[in-house]
Design an enzyme around this catalytic site. Structure first.
Site, PDB file in Angstrom:
ATOM      1  N   LYS A 252       0.826  -1.217   0.000  1.00 30.84           N
ATOM      2  CA  LYS A 252       0.000   0.000   0.000  1.00 30.84           C
ATOM      3  C   LYS A 252       0.858   1.264   0.000  1.00 30.84           C
ATOM      4  O   LYS A 252       0.339   2.349  -0.248  1.00 30.84           O
ATOM      5  CB  LYS A 252      -0.970  -0.012   1.187  1.00 30.84           C
ATOM      6  CG  LYS A 252      -2.158  -0.940   0.951  1.00 30.84           C
ATOM      7  CD  LYS A 252      -3.121  -0.920   2.120  1.00 30.84           C
ATOM      8  CE  LYS A 252      -4.334  -1.820   1.846  1.00 30.84           C
ATOM      9  NZ  LYS A 252      -5.164  -1.980   3.047  1.00 30.84           N
ATOM     10  N   HIS A 277      -1.898  -3.512  -5.012  1.00 36.42           N
ATOM     11  CA  HIS A 277      -1.022  -3.551  -3.832  1.00 36.42           C
ATOM     12  C   HIS A 277      -0.390  -4.918  -3.530  1.00 36.42           C
ATOM     13  O   HIS A 277       0.726  -4.963  -3.027  1.00 36.42           O
ATOM     14  CB  HIS A 277      -1.678  -2.909  -2.590  1.00 36.42           C
ATOM     15  CG  HIS A 277      -2.634  -3.770  -1.835  1.00 36.42           C
ATOM     16  ND1 HIS A 277      -3.962  -3.860  -2.158  1.00 36.42           N
ATOM     17  CD2 HIS A 277      -2.461  -4.585  -0.756  1.00 36.42           C
ATOM     18  CE1 HIS A 277      -4.571  -4.677  -1.307  1.00 36.42           C
ATOM     19  NE2 HIS A 277      -3.680  -5.143  -0.449  1.00 36.42           N
TER      20      HIS A 277
END
Ligand code: C2E
Ligand code: SIN
Ligand code: SIN
Ligand code: FE
Length: 401
Positions: A252, A277
Site C-alpha cells: 500500500k 497492492h
C-alpha cells in the site's frame, strides 16, 4: 559414581530443544532455571543477567517457599531489581572473577573468604540456605553475561547435601549452552524490536497514518499465529507467521493517498489501482534469503485471493493458494470487519461472525475457517486486548486534551 537417570537425560535434551526454538528471553530463562533445578534436584535457584556493572534478577524459584518468579510476570517488583556487582556477594564474586563457587554451608563461610552470604532473604522468609552452587554464564568471548545460582541440593533420601564435582561439570556444560542461548535471544529481542518498529513505520506511511496501525499489525500477527497453531504448525513456523503476516499490506506504500484515504466508496478505476497492492508488496519483498521475508512475500502476493477463485491478482483457486495466504486472507478480513477504517466503522461481533461464516468455502478456505471457529476464544481475547482496550485508552487520551 553418580550417573544421570534417563528422565534427567531426556530433560536435558528437552532444554536443548527449547533453547533453540525459544526466542523470547523471559520464557527461556524461566525454563532454563526450572530444567536445571530438576536435573540436579536443587530446592531453589536464581538466574541473574549482567547489565553493565549490575546484576538483574531474571528468574527465581524456590520449591520450599513455593515461589516461582520470572520476568514473564512483568509486574513483579523482584524482577528488574538490580544490585551492583561486588565480590562480597556469592553471585557477585562469580560474576567478577568468572569462577565457580561451591559452598557446603552458606552459614559457615570462613571470614577469610572475600565473599560472604547475605542472610536477609532467609530471615525474611524463614528459609535456611545451606549448599550453594554459583556458576558464571559466559559468552563466546568468555565474558560473563550472567550467573546461575543453585541452592540446597537434595539427595535421594531428601537430605540437603553439598553440590558435587559431578554437578559442577553438569552445570558448567549446561551453563555454556544457556549462555549461547542468552546471547542469541538478546540479539533476537533487539532484532524483533527493530523489526516491529520498521514495519510499523512503513505501515504508517502506507496506510492509516496514525498510531492505531501499530496495533493493527500486531493483531494480524497474533491472529495468524493462533490459526497456524490450530492448524498444527510447529512453534517455529507459527512464530514465523507472527512476524510475516503484519507485512501483508506493505504494497500500500505504492497507492496514492487520494485513493487509500478516501472516506467513502471507491470507484471502479480506484479499485483497479488498489488491487495492485499485492504485486507491489511482493516486489518490495522479492529476492530475500530470509525465511521470514520469503513468507511475507507469499502472503503479500496472495492475501486477496479467494478460495472460490474470484479474488485478485491471479484469481488462483483452492489449494493452489498457499496456506499462509489463505490464513492471512481470513485474518485480514476479520480485522477489517471488527475494527474501524477510514471508510467504515467497526461492525459488532455478531455481524462480523455472520459475514465470516457466510464466506466459508467462498472467500475462505473451509479448513482455515474451522480452525478460526476452534480458536475463537483466543482470537476474541486478542481482539479484546489489542483493540477494545487499546481503543478505550486512546479515547480517554483524546477527551483529556
Ligand atoms: P482493508 O480495509 O484492510 O480490507 C481488507 C479486506 O477486508 C477487503 O479487501 C475485504 O475483503 C474485507 N472487507 C473490508 N470491509 C468489508 C466490509 O464492509 N464488508 C465485507 N464483506 N468485507 C470487507 P478488498 O475489498 O480487496 O479491499 C482491499 C483494501 O482496499 C482495503 O483493505 C482498503 O484499504 C481498500 N478499500 C476497500 N474498499 C474501500 C472503500 O470503500 N473505500 C476506501 N477508501 N478503501 C477501500
Ligand atoms: C545475592 O547474590 O545477593 C544473593 C546471595 C549471594 O549470592 O550471596
Ligand atoms: C502495511 O500496511 O504496510 C503493513 C501491514 C498493515 O498495516 O496491515
Ligand atoms: Fe491487502
Amino acid at each position: 559414581m553418580e550417573h544421570l537417570n534417563t528422565q534427567a537425560l531426556r530433560d536435558l535434551l528437552e532444554v536443548g530443544v527449547s533453547l533453540s526454538s525459544e526466542t523470547r528471553l523471559d520464557r527461556l530463562l524461566d525454563n532454563v532455571l526450572e530444567k536445571v533445578r530438576k536435573i540436579i534436584d536443587a530446592d531453589a535457584g536464581t538466574l541473574y543477567v549482567k547489565e553493565g556493572n549490575k546484576l538483574r534478577f531474571a528468574a527465581s524459584q524456590n520449591d520450599t517457599l513455593q515461589t516461582r518468579v520470572s520476568a514473564v510476570e512483568r509486574g513483579n517488583p523482584l524482577l528488574n531489581m538490580t544490585f551492583p556487582i561486588s565480590k562480597k556477594s556469592l553471585s557477585g564474586y562469580a560474576a567478577v572473577t568468572g569462577e565457580i563457587l561451591r559452598i557446603r554451608d552458606a552459614y559457615e563461610i570462613k571470614k577469610s573468604e572475600p565473599y560472604g552470604f547475605d542472610r536477609s532473604f532467609d530471615k525474611k522468609n524463614n528459609y535456611r540456605t545451606r549448599s550453594v552452587l554459583c556458576v558464571p554464564l559466559k559468552d563466546r568471548e568468555g565474558q560473563v553475561i550472567g550467573v546461575l545460582q543453585l541452592i540446597n541440593n537434595y539427595n535421594k533420601q531428601g537430605k540437603v547435601v553439598p553440590f558435587s564435582e559431578f554437578h559442577v561439570e553438569l552445570v558448567r556444560s549446561f551453563a555454556s549452552q544457556a549462555a549461547v542461548a542468552l546471547t542469541n535471544s538478546q540479539l533476537t529481542e533487539d532484532l524483533l524490536d527493530s523489526y516491529y518498529d520498521t514495519v510499523s513505520r512503513l505501515a504508517v506511511v502506507a496506510e492509516y497514518k496514525d498510531k492505531s496501525t501499530a496495533m493493527h499489525i500486531k493483531r494480524m500477527g497474533m491472529y495468524a499465529q493462533t490459526l497456524s497453531y490450530q492448524l498444527g504448525f510447529s512453534q517455529e513456523d507459527a512464530e514465523c507467521l507472527l512476524y510475516a503476516a503484519p507485512m501483508h499490506d506493505i504494497g500500500k506504500v505504492g497507492i496514492p493517498d487520494a485513493v487509500l484515504m478516501k472516506p467513502g466508496k471507491l470507484t471502479a478505476a480506484e479499485r483497479k489501482v488498489i488491487e495492485t497492492h499485492p504485486q507491489i508488496g511482493a516486489k518490495i519483498l522479492e529476492g530475500s534469503k530470509s525465511e521470514l521475508i520469503k513468507t511475507s512475500r507469499v502472503i503479500a502476493m496472495t492475501h486477496h485471493e479467494k478460495w472460490n477463485g474470484t479474488g485478485y491478482p491471479q484469481q488462483i483457486k483452492g489449494k493452489k493458494i498457499p496456506l499462509v495466504g489463505r490464513i492471512a486472507a481470513l485474518t485480514d478480513v476479520f480485522d477489517a470487519l471488527s475494527t474501524s477504517r477510514c471508510y467504515k466503522n467497526a461492525f459488532d461481533m455478531e455481524r462480523v461472525l455472520g459475514i465470516m461464516r457466510s464466506e466459508k468455502g467462498q472467500h475462505f478456505c473451509p479448513t482455515v475457517m474451522e480452525a478460526f471457529e476452534s480458536a475463537l476464544d483466543e482470537i476474541l481475547s486478542t481482539y479484546d486486548r489489542l483493540y477494545l482496550k487499546a481503543e478505550a485508552k486512546t479515547k480517554k487520551l483524546k477527551i483529556k486534551k
